[in-house]
Design an enzyme around this catalytic site. Structure first.
Site, short mmCIF file in Angstrom:
data_model
loop_
_atom_site.label_atom_id
_atom_site.label_comp_id
_atom_site.label_asym_id
_atom_site.label_seq_id
_atom_site.Cartn_x
_atom_site.Cartn_y
_atom_site.Cartn_z
N GLU A 114 0.87 -1.21 0.02
CA GLU A 114 0.04 0.05 -0.01
C GLU A 114 0.97 1.42 -0.14
OE1 GLU A 114 -1.99 -0.29 3.79
OE2 GLU A 114 -3.01 -2.13 3.21
N LYS A 116 2.33 4.53 1.70
CA LYS A 116 2.27 5.05 2.96
C LYS A 116 2.15 6.71 2.69
CE LYS A 116 5.45 5.27 6.66
NZ LYS A 116 5.12 6.60 7.05
N GLU A 177 -5.28 7.42 8.25
CA GLU A 177 -4.48 8.73 8.22
C GLU A 177 -5.25 10.00 7.90
OE1 GLU A 177 -1.57 7.26 8.92
OE2 GLU A 177 -0.08 8.88 8.46
N LYS A 293 2.55 -5.54 4.05
CA LYS A 293 1.96 -6.12 5.14
C LYS A 293 1.64 -7.55 4.57
CE LYS A 293 -0.71 -1.90 6.32
NZ LYS A 293 -1.74 -1.13 6.45
N LYS A 317 10.76 3.56 2.83
CA LYS A 317 10.59 4.74 2.56
C LYS A 317 11.36 5.25 1.21
CE LYS A 317 9.32 6.90 6.67
NZ LYS A 317 9.94 8.07 6.98
S1 IVH Z 1 -0.05 0.27 8.94
C1 IVH Z 1 0.50 -1.87 13.02
N1 IVH Z 1 -0.16 1.23 6.57
O1 IVH Z 1 2.88 5.33 8.93
C2 IVH Z 1 0.53 -1.25 11.54
N2 IVH Z 1 0.53 2.64 8.27
O2 IVH Z 1 5.44 5.02 10.15
C3 IVH Z 1 0.18 0.20 11.44
N3 IVH Z 1 0.74 5.05 7.53
O3 IVH Z 1 1.82 5.05 12.38
C4 IVH Z 1 0.12 1.09 10.56
N4 IVH Z 1 0.28 4.81 5.70
O4 IVH Z 1 0.40 6.45 10.76
C5 IVH Z 1 -0.32 1.73 7.98
N5 IVH Z 1 -0.69 2.19 4.50
C6 IVH Z 1 -0.48 2.46 5.50
C7 IVH Z 1 0.07 3.70 6.04
C8 IVH Z 1 0.73 3.80 7.42
C9 IVH Z 1 0.75 5.71 6.33
C10 IVH Z 1 1.48 5.67 9.02
C11 IVH Z 1 0.75 5.19 10.10
C12 IVH Z 1 1.79 4.67 10.77
C13 IVH Z 1 3.14 5.17 10.31
C14 IVH Z 1 4.48 4.54 10.66
#
Ligand code: IVH
Length: 353
Positions: A114, A116, A177, A293, A317
């Site tokens: 996905e 980010k 988000e 994931k 990243k």
């Molecule tokens: S999953 C337990 N999926 O990135 C897994 N997070 O740097 C939790 N974020 O805390 C997060 N896009 O705020 C997930 N597609 C995405 C995301 C995402 C942005 C943020 C989220 C997380 C942070 C970590």
């Protein structure tokens, strides 16, 4: 490095990272780029691994940054909200997959990839299909109740669309988000420019500062957006995989990520990350990486988590492709002959706008 020097450096890095966490999560006013921050944190984590004798229960590498502010009611998440471990290289991404291959004793692990989204983490709760609460991540255990502000987000439905094929659970915490589109960010900044006010640095910090306004009327004046990408607590369980969860979210009428990929094994993961990198500039929101994931929730549970992040997911990243250089300060150097030379202290930050 000697243990004494390592101890000193670890102490200094812990103080620096804690300071930057405070600026980023609580004040939404970071002083350094995400890249520079990640480098400090990585150096700290590496030293902590090399010198376990200096372990500390309160080190910032073992906890998520805390965004809670005075003035908000805090709310305890039914399920803890975690962060993600970051990687910057293909080799680290492959190592992530290899660790899971070792855990499960098989190569053909299925993943979802996905975007980010560069916003701030939120958990929204629907009870019997009705939006009842929105809470920031906080310290992972409990966050600030921002329900009134989140209700001003036009794309967040007050009620989920239920259908036989897409049942709505009694209670679900959905993770996502909050962000500003680049267009809305520019509109707000333009208004400020016309009013002769200082400009906001980037959409992420503005979104974070906006959602933490105490007056929802102020929040409503700006067009915040939300995207949902994960499930926290869910009772009864209505899905057993991330890919199916994405389908449900769409059918419930919630805004979801623009694109996802499914991949089996490391080569396919890497291929998907490359495709995302090409596409991401066409997305409405800033995307600073890919999140990989494990697809099956049963495997996610088995892989488990550390105190801060799941072992079943990782963030890759993208290198900041453009860098912006800011003059942080100008100092005057006095030469041997008394000549005064102004010297700019430069600060490079990733430009994400
Ligand atoms: S999953 C337990 N999926 O990135 C897994 N997070 O740097 C939790 N974020 O805390 C997060 N896009 O705020 C997930 N597609 C995405 C995301 C995402 C942005 C943020 C989220 C997380 C942070 C970590």
């Amino acid at each position: 490095m000697t243990p004494a020097a390592a101890n000193q450096r670890i102490t200094a890095l812990r103080a620096q990272v804690t300071h930057h966490d405070e600026l980023y999560y609580r004040r939404a006013q970071p002083e350094i780029s995400d890249y520079a921050y990640d480098r400090l944190k990585r150096e700290l984590a590496d030293l902590e691994a090399e010198f376990p004798q200096f372990a500390s229960a309160t080190t910032p590498t073992e906890r998520v940054g805390d965004d809670r502010l005075a003035g908000f009611v805090t709310y305890r998440h039914r399920q803890r909200m975690q962060s993600l471990d970051n990687t910057y290289s293909e080799a680290e991404l492959r190592a992530f997959h290899q660790r899971l291959v070792k855990t499960f004793g098989r190569e053909d692990l299925a993943y979802v990839i996905e975007p980010k989204i560069d916003g701030l983490a939120v958990s929204v709760t629907y009870e019997r299909g009705k939006l009842v609460r929105a809470v920031t991540r906080g310290n992972g255990e409990e966050g600030d109740d921002i329900t009134a502000n989140a209700r001003t987000i036009r794309s967040l439905p007050a009620e989920l669309k239920a259908a036989k094929k897409f049942p709505v659970p009694d209670v679900i915490e959905i993770r996502g988000e909050i962000y500003f589109t680049t267009a809305e960010f520019q509109r707000i900044n333009q208004e400020r420019e016309e009013a002769g006010e200082p400009l906001y640095a980037n959409p992420r910090n503005l979104a974070s500062g906006t959602i933490k306004q105490l007056d929802p009327k102020l929040v409503a004046q700006r067009k915040l957006e939300i995207v949902l990408y994960g499930v926290g607590f869910c009772e009864p369980a209505v899905t057993d995989s991330q890919s199916h969860f994405h389908e449900l979210v769409k059918h419930w009428g919630l805004p979801t990520v623009e694109r996802t990929w499914q991949a089996t094994g490391a080569d396919e993961i890497w291929g998907a990350v490359g495709q995302l990198d090409k596409l991401r500039h066409s997305f409405a929101y800033g995307t600073d990486g890919a999140v990989v994931k494990l697809d099956a929730f049963a495997q996610q549970r088995e892989a488990g988590a550390t105190s801060k992040a799941p072992r079943w997911a990782i963030a890759y990243k993208f290198e900041p492709e453009r860098a912006e250089t800011r003059i942080n300060a100008i100092s005057i150097q006095v030469g041997r002959t008394g000549v005064l030379t102004p010297v700019a202290e430069l600060w490079r930050c990733a430009a994400r706008i």
